[in-house]
Design a protein around this motif. Structure first.
Motif, PDB file in Angstrom:
ATOM      1  N   SER A 262      -5.681   4.413   0.763  1.00  0.00           N
ATOM      2  CA  SER A 262      -6.909   3.845   1.406  1.00  0.00           C
ATOM      3  C   SER A 262      -6.740   2.157   1.463  1.00  0.00           C
ATOM      4  O   SER A 262      -7.466   1.428   2.143  1.00  0.00           O
ATOM      5  N   THR A 263      -5.637   1.721   0.745  1.00  0.00           N
ATOM      6  CA  THR A 263      -5.630   0.158   0.528  1.00  0.00           C
ATOM      7  C   THR A 263      -4.086  -0.198   0.739  1.00  0.00           C
ATOM      8  O   THR A 263      -3.841  -1.444   1.002  1.00  0.00           O
ATOM      9  N   ARG A 264      -3.294   0.750   0.879  1.00  0.00           N
ATOM     10  CA  ARG A 264      -1.778   0.477   1.196  1.00  0.00           C
ATOM     11  C   ARG A 264      -1.150   1.298   2.275  1.00  0.00           C
ATOM     12  O   ARG A 264      -1.442   2.368   2.374  1.00  0.00           O
TER      13      ARG A 264
END
Length: 120
Positions: free
Chosen positions: A50-52
């Motif tokens: 979700s972030t990378r």
């Protein structure tokens, strides 16, 4: 049990493009693409959570990993393919936040693979 099915492999000439797809039976936090050439170990190609997004150095600028909002499909757009990209490509998934997106040993769930062959 999470189930994954890859598609989109095939044969292409050097410089060509392919798009791999992976359908997953349920949402998982982390997904990735891996490949294994004959006589070599399995290596991480690209991973996403979700972030990378992380890419192997060998594919940066040529491959793009993406995951639509429904989170049930994973794609790998492969451009400027060369013979060194020839391998069986695998989709992998895990429900956890992983320390490394490109380490095969981190993933619990795997597809059966799809063959990519690039001729010179």
């Amino acid at each position: 049990q999470v189930q994954l099915v890859e598609s989109g492999g095939g044969s292409v000439q050097a410089g060509g493009s392919l798009r791999l797809s992976c359908t997953v039976s349920e949402y998982t936090y982390t997904m990735g693409w891996f490949r294994q050439a004959p006589g070599k170990g399995r290596e991480g190609v690209a991973g996403i959570d979700s972030t990378r997004i992380t890419y192997a150095d060998s594919v940066k600028g040529r491959f793009t990993i993406s995951r639509p909002n429904d989170k049930k499909t994973l794609y790998l757009q492969m451009n400027s393919l060369n013979p060194e990209d020839t391998a069986m490509y695998y989709c992998a998934a895990d429900r956890r936040l992983l320390s490394s997106l490109l380490a095969p040993s981190n993933y619990n769930y795997w597809g059966q693979g799809t063959q990519v062959t690039v001729s010179s």
